[in-house]
Write a protein that holds these residues in place. Structure first.
Motif, PDB file in Angstrom:
ATOM      1  N   TRP A  70       2.359  -0.562   7.090  1.00  0.00           N
ATOM      2  CA  TRP A  70       2.630   0.603   6.243  1.00  0.00           C
ATOM      3  C   TRP A  70       3.931   0.421   5.473  1.00  0.00           C
ATOM      4  O   TRP A  70       4.010   0.706   4.276  1.00  0.00           O
ATOM      5  CB  TRP A  70       2.678   1.866   7.103  1.00  0.00           C
ATOM      6  CG  TRP A  70       2.880   3.126   6.300  1.00  0.00           C
ATOM      7  CD1 TRP A  70       1.925   3.875   5.698  1.00  0.00           C
ATOM      8  CD2 TRP A  70       4.133   3.759   6.030  1.00  0.00           C
ATOM      9  NE1 TRP A  70       2.496   4.947   5.050  1.00  0.00           N
ATOM     10  CE2 TRP A  70       3.862   4.897   5.241  1.00  0.00           C
ATOM     11  CE3 TRP A  70       5.460   3.479   6.357  1.00  0.00           C
ATOM     12  CZ2 TRP A  70       4.848   5.757   4.786  1.00  0.00           C
ATOM     13  CZ3 TRP A  70       6.453   4.338   5.900  1.00  0.00           C
ATOM     14  CH2 TRP A  70       6.145   5.457   5.130  1.00  0.00           C
ATOM     15  N   ILE A  71       4.966  -0.067   6.147  1.00  0.00           N
ATOM     16  CA  ILE A  71       6.242  -0.334   5.464  1.00  0.00           C
ATOM     17  C   ILE A  71       6.033  -1.361   4.356  1.00  0.00           C
ATOM     18  O   ILE A  71       6.534  -1.211   3.234  1.00  0.00           O
ATOM     19  CB  ILE A  71       7.297  -0.835   6.471  1.00  0.00           C
ATOM     20  CG1 ILE A  71       7.673   0.273   7.468  1.00  0.00           C
ATOM     21  CG2 ILE A  71       8.548  -1.340   5.743  1.00  0.00           C
ATOM     22  CD1 ILE A  71       8.449   1.417   6.878  1.00  0.00           C
ATOM     23  N   LEU A  72       5.287  -2.428   4.647  1.00  0.00           N
ATOM     24  CA  LEU A  72       5.027  -3.450   3.639  1.00  0.00           C
ATOM     25  C   LEU A  72       4.250  -2.882   2.460  1.00  0.00           C
ATOM     26  O   LEU A  72       4.517  -3.211   1.298  1.00  0.00           O
ATOM     27  CB  LEU A  72       4.259  -4.611   4.272  1.00  0.00           C
ATOM     28  CG  LEU A  72       3.909  -5.782   3.338  1.00  0.00           C
ATOM     29  CD1 LEU A  72       5.176  -6.416   2.774  1.00  0.00           C
ATOM     30  CD2 LEU A  72       3.073  -6.825   4.082  1.00  0.00           C
ATOM     31  N   GLU A  73       3.317  -2.008   2.733  1.00  0.00           N
ATOM     32  CA  GLU A  73       2.492  -1.427   1.669  1.00  0.00           C
ATOM     33  C   GLU A  73       3.325  -0.606   0.680  1.00  0.00           C
ATOM     34  O   GLU A  73       3.109  -0.658  -0.534  1.00  0.00           O
ATOM     35  CB  GLU A  73       1.416  -0.547   2.302  1.00  0.00           C
ATOM     36  CG  GLU A  73       0.467   0.102   1.306  1.00  0.00           C
ATOM     37  CD  GLU A  73      -0.605   0.927   2.000  1.00  0.00           C
ATOM     38  OE1 GLU A  73      -1.279   1.690   1.291  1.00  0.00           O
ATOM     39  OE2 GLU A  73      -0.761   0.810   3.241  1.00  0.00           O
ATOM     40  N   TYR A  74       4.311   0.120   1.187  1.00  0.00           N
ATOM     41  CA  TYR A  74       5.062   1.046   0.335  1.00  0.00           C
ATOM     42  C   TYR A  74       6.440   0.536  -0.083  1.00  0.00           C
ATOM     43  O   TYR A  74       7.011   1.049  -1.051  1.00  0.00           O
ATOM     44  CB  TYR A  74       5.216   2.398   1.046  1.00  0.00           C
ATOM     45  CG  TYR A  74       3.928   3.174   1.101  1.00  0.00           C
ATOM     46  CD1 TYR A  74       3.522   3.966   0.038  1.00  0.00           C
ATOM     47  CD2 TYR A  74       3.105   3.100   2.223  1.00  0.00           C
ATOM     48  CE1 TYR A  74       2.322   4.675   0.089  1.00  0.00           C
ATOM     49  CE2 TYR A  74       1.908   3.810   2.280  1.00  0.00           C
ATOM     50  CZ  TYR A  74       1.527   4.583   1.204  1.00  0.00           C
ATOM     51  OH  TYR A  74       0.337   5.281   1.248  1.00  0.00           O
ATOM     52  N   PHE A  75       6.985  -0.457   0.629  1.00  0.00           N
ATOM     53  CA  PHE A  75       8.359  -0.867   0.358  1.00  0.00           C
ATOM     54  C   PHE A  75       8.511  -2.383   0.220  1.00  0.00           C
ATOM     55  O   PHE A  75       9.597  -2.917   0.434  1.00  0.00           O
ATOM     56  CB  PHE A  75       9.287  -0.368   1.475  1.00  0.00           C
ATOM     57  CG  PHE A  75       9.328   1.124   1.597  1.00  0.00           C
ATOM     58  CD1 PHE A  75      10.108   1.888   0.752  1.00  0.00           C
ATOM     59  CD2 PHE A  75       8.574   1.775   2.564  1.00  0.00           C
ATOM     60  CE1 PHE A  75      10.154   3.278   0.866  1.00  0.00           C
ATOM     61  CE2 PHE A  75       8.598   3.157   2.693  1.00  0.00           C
ATOM     62  CZ  PHE A  75       9.396   3.913   1.836  1.00  0.00           C
ATOM     63  N   ALA A  76       7.453  -3.088  -0.138  1.00  0.00           N
ATOM     64  CA  ALA A  76       7.511  -4.555  -0.253  1.00  0.00           C
ATOM     65  C   ALA A  76       8.637  -4.973  -1.189  1.00  0.00           C
ATOM     66  O   ALA A  76       8.873  -4.360  -2.233  1.00  0.00           O
ATOM     67  CB  ALA A  76       6.174  -5.081  -0.763  1.00  0.00           C
ATOM     68  N   GLY A  77       9.354  -6.042  -0.782  1.00  0.00           N
ATOM     69  CA  GLY A  77      10.404  -6.609  -1.610  1.00  0.00           C
ATOM     70  C   GLY A  77      11.758  -5.953  -1.473  1.00  0.00           C
ATOM     71  O   GLY A  77      12.736  -6.437  -2.046  1.00  0.00           O
TER      72      GLY A  77
END
Length: 267
Positions: A79-86
């Motif tokens: 979920w973190i990767l989905e919304y805050f990648a990079g």
């Protein structure tokens, strides 16, 4: 982005993390410090040492007799990767007991929140440090975990500021070295490294575990007094954001050169 304006929650009734503007009060986090938290680093692609965080959290939940959905554990990193990648982020994951009541809990259900802000890394060197004169730690079944009842560390932080220090070293109630204000502590004499046993009341830190896993044959865990520490060639503190070398403890100076065996652990 700050801790106060980017907050999400996960309830047993929700299918996923939801953004919220406020948390209901009163609650058991506010009234009793009845819960746990994990402070995590997201490096743009993954949460560093996520397995260590999950392991410590599960053990802490068992001690506090709290329950959260397994789906929230499995879903969080993706979920973190989905919304805050990079993005490089500091994520505080709080779990506190549902219900109100008095000291005796009415529930085992855990309410979860996330506080998300930009990441600030630990400084490589902390210039001036000393031993706490006001705060002592006491071991307990829950002292290895990051509980919401963090008053000893709040008071240690105040003492550090009042004394104009960059770091404060905490002792247990018998006068043995335990940890630092918000970090575990290590010291090196030659190629031998020492760190306090968790029986002295310190947190079972994720950074501590990463170092122990990297150089297990070089480290001795034990019960040590301040004089043992002051004989070191080098002293450092660590948490999930990295390592900081201590330049001085009171008037004694220590090496702040990077020690090769620690390289790449937090990169």
């Amino acid at each position: 982005m700050s801790e106060t304006d980017t907050v999400y929650t996960y309830l047993f009734t929700d299918p996923d993390w939801q953004k919220i503007d406020q948390i209901s009060i009163p609650n058991r986090a506010m009234n009793f410090g009845d819960g746990l938290f994990e402070t995590m680093v997201f490096g743009g692609e993954k949460i560093k040492f996520f397995g260590y965080h999950i392991d410590r959290l599960k053990r802490g939940l068992e001690v506090l007799k709290l329950e959260i959905p397994h789906s929230s554990l499995e879903r969080l990193e993706s979920w973190i990767l989905e919304y805050f990648a990079g993005q490089n982020l500091r994520i505080r994951w709080n779990i506190f007991r549902a219900g109100t009541g008095k000291y005796t809990p009415e529930s085992k259900v855990g309410i979860q929140t996330l506080q998300i802000q930009k990441l600030t890394l630990a400084p490589l060197v902390k210039s001036q440090s000393s031993f706490s004169e006001q705060v002592s730690l006491y071991p307990s079944p829950w002292s290895p975990f990051k509980t919401l009842s963090a008053l000893p560390y709040v008071m240690a932080g105040q003492e550090r500021i009042e004394r104009g220090l960059d770091e404060l070293i905490l002792l247990d109630y018998t006068g043995k070295v335990a940890e630092a204000c918000a970090s575990n502590i290590f010291w090196r004499k030659g190629n031998k490294v020492f760190t306090p046993s968790l029986s002295c009341g310190g947190i079972d830190g994720v950074g501590r575990r990463a170092i122990l896993s990297k150089i297990p044959r070089l480290i001795m865990e034990g019960i040590f007094g301040p004089n043992d520490l002051l004989k070191a060639d080098q002293v450092w503190v660590s948490n999930v954001t990295g390592i900081s070398y201590l330049e001085k403890i009171d008037s004694l100076e220590f090496s702040t050169e990077r020690w090769d065996p620690l390289s790449e652990i937090f990169e």
